[in-house]
Design a protein around this motif. Structure first.
Motif, PDB file in Angstrom:
ATOM      1  N   THR A  54       4.173  16.306 -31.600  1.00 40.69           N
ATOM      2  CA  THR A  54       3.536  17.363 -30.792  1.00 40.69           C
ATOM      3  C   THR A  54       4.568  18.104 -29.942  1.00 40.69           C
ATOM      4  OG1 THR A  54       3.015  15.736 -29.058  1.00 40.69           O
ATOM      5  CG2 THR A  54       1.273  16.240 -30.657  1.00 40.69           C
ATOM      6  N   VAL A 102       9.084  10.925 -35.688  1.00 36.37           N
ATOM      7  CA  VAL A 102       8.768   9.949 -36.726  1.00 36.37           C
ATOM      8  C   VAL A 102       7.262   9.841 -36.888  1.00 36.37           C
ATOM      9  CG1 VAL A 102       8.751   8.027 -35.068  1.00 36.37           C
ATOM     10  CG2 VAL A 102       9.254   7.562 -37.448  1.00 36.37           C
ATOM     11  N   GLY A 103       6.809   9.526 -38.091  1.00 39.68           N
ATOM     12  CA  GLY A 103       5.394   9.219 -38.253  1.00 39.68           C
ATOM     13  C   GLY A 103       4.761   9.851 -39.472  1.00 39.68           C
ATOM     14  N   PHE A 104       3.604   9.290 -39.826  1.00 39.07           N
ATOM     15  CA  PHE A 104       2.929   9.728 -41.043  1.00 39.07           C
ATOM     16  C   PHE A 104       1.977  10.889 -40.797  1.00 39.07           C
ATOM     17  CE2 PHE A 104       4.095   5.259 -41.735  1.00 39.07           C
ATOM     18  CZ  PHE A 104       4.867   5.418 -42.872  1.00 39.07           C
ATOM     19  N   VAL A 105       1.797  11.274 -39.524  1.00 39.44           N
ATOM     20  CA  VAL A 105       0.891  12.381 -39.218  1.00 39.44           C
ATOM     21  C   VAL A 105       1.648  13.473 -38.454  1.00 39.44           C
ATOM     22  CG1 VAL A 105      -1.249  13.043 -38.067  1.00 39.44           C
ATOM     23  CG2 VAL A 105      -1.050  10.782 -39.097  1.00 39.44           C
ATOM     24  N   LYS A 106       1.683  14.658 -39.001  1.00 34.44           N
ATOM     25  CA  LYS A 106       2.247  15.856 -38.366  1.00 34.44           C
ATOM     26  C   LYS A 106       3.772  15.912 -38.311  1.00 34.44           C
ATOM     27  CE  LYS A 106      -1.566  17.512 -35.472  1.00 34.44           C
ATOM     28  NZ  LYS A 106      -1.938  18.062 -34.171  1.00 34.44           N
ATOM     29  N   ALA A 114      -0.931  17.394 -18.454  1.00 34.32           N
ATOM     30  CA  ALA A 114      -1.571  16.570 -19.494  1.00 34.32           C
ATOM     31  C   ALA A 114      -3.065  16.435 -19.252  1.00 34.32           C
ATOM     32  CB  ALA A 114      -0.902  15.206 -19.579  1.00 34.32           C
ATOM     33  N   ASN A 157      12.342   9.367 -22.674  1.00 35.84           N
ATOM     34  CA  ASN A 157      13.428   8.786 -21.874  1.00 35.84           C
ATOM     35  C   ASN A 157      14.339   7.872 -22.671  1.00 35.84           C
ATOM     36  OD1 ASN A 157      13.208   9.808 -19.189  1.00 35.84           O
ATOM     37  ND2 ASN A 157      11.228   8.760 -19.061  1.00 35.84           N
ATOM     38  N   GLY A 213      -5.546  18.278 -21.368  1.00 36.25           N
ATOM     39  CA  GLY A 213      -5.845  17.879 -22.736  1.00 36.25           C
ATOM     40  C   GLY A 213      -4.686  18.047 -23.707  1.00 36.25           C
ATOM     41  N   ILE A 214      -3.454  18.224 -23.197  1.00 37.20           N
ATOM     42  CA  ILE A 214      -2.288  18.249 -24.082  1.00 37.20           C
ATOM     43  C   ILE A 214      -1.533  16.932 -23.900  1.00 37.20           C
ATOM     44  CG2 ILE A 214      -2.044  20.757 -24.062  1.00 37.20           C
ATOM     45  CD1 ILE A 214       0.143  20.432 -21.932  1.00 37.20           C
ATOM     46  N   THR A 215      -0.644  16.604 -24.839  1.00 35.89           N
ATOM     47  CA  THR A 215       0.143  15.385 -24.649  1.00 35.89           C
ATOM     48  C   THR A 215       1.203  15.654 -23.573  1.00 35.89           C
ATOM     49  OG1 THR A 215       1.861  15.896 -26.280  1.00 35.89           O
ATOM     50  CG2 THR A 215      -0.110  14.780 -27.098  1.00 35.89           C
ATOM     51  N   ARG A 216       1.668  14.565 -22.949  1.00 39.08           N
ATOM     52  CA  ARG A 216       2.746  14.738 -21.964  1.00 39.08           C
ATOM     53  C   ARG A 216       4.008  15.254 -22.637  1.00 39.08           C
ATOM     54  NH1 ARG A 216       4.838  10.361 -18.959  1.00 39.08           N
ATOM     55  NH2 ARG A 216       3.650   8.857 -20.193  1.00 39.08           N
TER      56      ARG A 216
END
Lengths: 208, 208
Positions: B137, B160-164, B107, B83, B110-113
């Motif tokens: 994701t 953004v981010g250090f993973v994926k 969700a 949002n 077991g998945i992210t929103r």
């Protein structure tokens, strides 16, 4: 950090470890100069930007986390400079006046709408938390309000840009008001929201 | 850039000059590899972050500005991952499904929103513009949708981010879909909004 699925939790956990390592690398011995809560706020910002330099840029002035957490626990309002910052903050009593009709009216007098929105929020700002992620002019107007006797409990001051932003942040640090700000031009909505949500999480004793 | 007062205009003008100098410094000779429109988008991002490194990180793949501007002119929808990104984009037909009741339901599996919100938006994404500023994701799910035949006109991919995040952005660049993305972990909501509003301004022939 809001992740609720297994995937999300795993990403969040690994990301947190990497973020902590990066912050250690940037701060070195100076990491000892920060409280546990301050480091949690720094983690949030580095997580939101993937930019570890923020560990060196963030300044905590006049016990801001204590005052911010207390204000949230007491249900004080948060006032933001722009709607994007408002949209990111997870707290019901968050307000932004930039799209208020009166802000458009005031702006006709030759001030920015960001400035107008601060003036309109004057009474809510007194005793509240102000979050500025965008407009240096809003921060300068807030400093005027503070000089005229308005007392926010906490100012999160991270307007971004190469003109006026650094100076305005330096000015808020020279007041008695509790503030969290950045040195230099960097900042922005993502940084502002990361700090605000960190304070809110701490007020709920959530692991931030 | 949205500034309407005299003060605001002056700040915007000086800021633009400084931003251009910084971009020149970072890109050097390579500045010739970018179109005028691409440089305007880069300027927006550096303006929004005060981080000139973005000049080196932004990748324009498969003629994305042309396709993005065309989609906006045709009134196609924009779908965002969160949002906060929606709140920053100056375009009426901007949607975000992350707070949709069905996203909360999905969700639970077991998945992210963020993933759920992409699945829910499937039909709107086909032929629309997708802006991802936060969740890797969501981008991975979008790539699944693309592989199953869904065709967005443009993907602004700056989670953004250090993973994926780096990996997901690399994957979108390896598809045939027009995309604007960043190399490495950096990105975020402010970056996503800056790019999207740049495309919208170009579609109105505004000086961005």
């Amino acid at each position: 950090m809001g992740a609720i699925s297994k995937d999300g939790l795993e990403i969040a956990k690994r990301a947190r470890e990497i973020v902590r390592e990066k912050i250690k690398d940037v701060l070195g011995e100076k990491i000892k100069n920060f409280s546990k809560e301050e480091l949690l706020i720094i983690e949030r910002v580095v997580h939101a930007t993937a930019d570890p330099e923020y560990a060196k840029l963030l300044v905590f002035k006049n016990n801001p986390i204590y005052h911010g957490v207390k204000a949230i626990k007491e249900g004080k309002p948060i006032i933001t400079d722009v709607n994007m910052v408002k949209a990111g903050i997870r707290y019901d009593k968050t307000y932004c006046f930039i799209d208020d009709e009166r802000a458009y009216e005031l702006a006709k007098q030759g001030i920015t709408r960001a400035v107008a929105s601060m003036r309109l929020a004057k009474e809510v700002i007194d005793g509240g938390i102000v979050v500025i992620g965008n407009a240096p002019t809003a921060l300068l107007e807030l400093i005027n309000l503070i000089n005229s006797g308005i007392k926010p409990k906490l100012v999160i001051a991270v307007p971004v840009g190469f003109v006026k932003a650094s100076e305005a942040k330096e000015m808020i640090r020279n007041t008695d008001v509790p503030s969290i700000s950045t040195i230099g031009p960097k900042g922005g909505s993502s940084v502002a929201v990361a700090i605000a949500n960190g304070i809110i999480a701490l007020s709920k004793n959530e692991r931030v």
